[in-house]
Design a protein around this motif. Structure first.
Motif, PDB file in Angstrom:
ATOM      1  N   GLY A  32      -8.157 -15.278  -8.240  1.00  0.00           N
ATOM      2  CA  GLY A  32      -8.136 -14.125  -7.380  1.00  0.00           C
ATOM      3  C   GLY A  32      -7.828 -12.789  -7.968  1.00  0.00           C
ATOM      4  N   TYR A  35      -6.929 -10.208  -5.380  1.00  0.00           N
ATOM      5  CA  TYR A  35      -6.119 -10.807  -4.322  1.00  0.00           C
ATOM      6  C   TYR A  35      -4.746 -10.153  -4.353  1.00  0.00           C
ATOM      7  CZ  TYR A  35      -3.611 -14.404  -1.727  1.00  0.00           C
ATOM      8  OH  TYR A  35      -2.848 -15.070  -0.828  1.00  0.00           O
ATOM      9  N   TYR A  65      -9.326 -11.665   3.126  1.00  0.00           N
ATOM     10  CA  TYR A  65      -9.893 -11.403   1.800  1.00  0.00           C
ATOM     11  C   TYR A  65     -10.982 -12.434   1.555  1.00  0.00           C
ATOM     12  CZ  TYR A  65      -6.768  -7.720   0.449  1.00  0.00           C
ATOM     13  OH  TYR A  65      -6.134  -6.516   0.371  1.00  0.00           O
ATOM     14  N   THR A  67     -14.031 -14.069  -1.048  1.00  0.00           N
ATOM     15  CA  THR A  67     -14.625 -14.231  -2.376  1.00  0.00           C
ATOM     16  C   THR A  67     -16.019 -14.795  -2.208  1.00  0.00           C
ATOM     17  OG1 THR A  67     -14.416 -15.232  -4.574  1.00  0.00           O
ATOM     18  CG2 THR A  67     -13.658 -16.558  -2.728  1.00  0.00           C
ATOM     19  N   PHE A  74     -11.665 -11.219  -5.224  1.00  0.00           N
ATOM     20  CA  PHE A  74     -11.611 -11.121  -3.764  1.00  0.00           C
ATOM     21  C   PHE A  74     -11.782  -9.662  -3.370  1.00  0.00           C
ATOM     22  CE2 PHE A  74     -10.124 -15.229  -2.182  1.00  0.00           C
ATOM     23  CZ  PHE A  74      -9.747 -15.853  -3.356  1.00  0.00           C
TER      24      PHE A  74
END
Length: 181
Positions: A32, A35, A65, A67, A74
């Motif tokens: 991430g 993130y 979030y 992806t 993300f």
């Protein structure tokens, strides 16, 4: 665990550090870039899988979030504000590959607030779901609630005590809450 990609799973190394395995847990890596380290709601309704590359994390303190590269990066998904909040610790993504439909609960749920569901059909435009087809308020305490697509029929979505059978276009009040699916 990913619903259709054997050996792929996302977990939390701590409440705010997602880790990803693609080999059944033999190795893990931090997942991430982008993130925030926000607080996901523990349980199976904090991550919504669509396919091995596309999934969403629903965060109590930051919202959704997404992806589209298997967790490498993300991006924040802007949700509509409800009573001044846009956080979402509970949500689900349509498991149909290629679908962009997601449902999230937006608003404060941790302190007894009364959030409402929101839905997107295109991945970009979200709509607040304040009333069902009969005019019942969809405000509720969704703190430990089920928000999920029916795995046998993804046209059916549950959000605590409400059900949609047309992929979220209309909703009806159920006689009791759905707590597991």
């Amino acid at each position: 665990t990913h619903p259709s990609s054997e050996g792929t799973a996302l977990s939390l190394a701590a409440p705010d550090h997602p880790v990803l395995t693609t080999d059944g847990g033999k190795t893990w890596r931090y997942s991430g870039n982008g993130y925030t380290g926000g607080a996901p709601r523990f349980g199976n309704h904090s991550v919504g899988w669509n396919d091995a590359r596309r999934f969403a994390v629903f965060l109590d303190d930051y919202g959704v979030y997404l992806t589209e590269n298997g967790g490498d990066t993300f991006r924040a998904i802007k949700l509509p504000h409800y009573k001044g909040r846009e956080d979402s610790g509970i949500g689900a993504a349509d498991p149909t590959p290629g679908s962009k439909v997601m449902v999230a609960i937006v608003g404060e749920a941790l302190t007894g607030g009364q959030p409402v569901p929101v839905i997107t059909h295109d991945g970009a435009t979200w709509a607040l779901l304040e009333r069902d087809a009969a005019g019942n308020s969809m405000e509720d305490d969704y703190q430990f609630s089920t928000v999920a697509f029916n795995p046998q029929n993804p046209n059916t979505i549950y959000a605590k005590r409400f059900r949609s059978m047309d992929k979220g276009r209309t909703w009806t009040l159920l006689p009791r809450s759905i707590n597991a699916l």
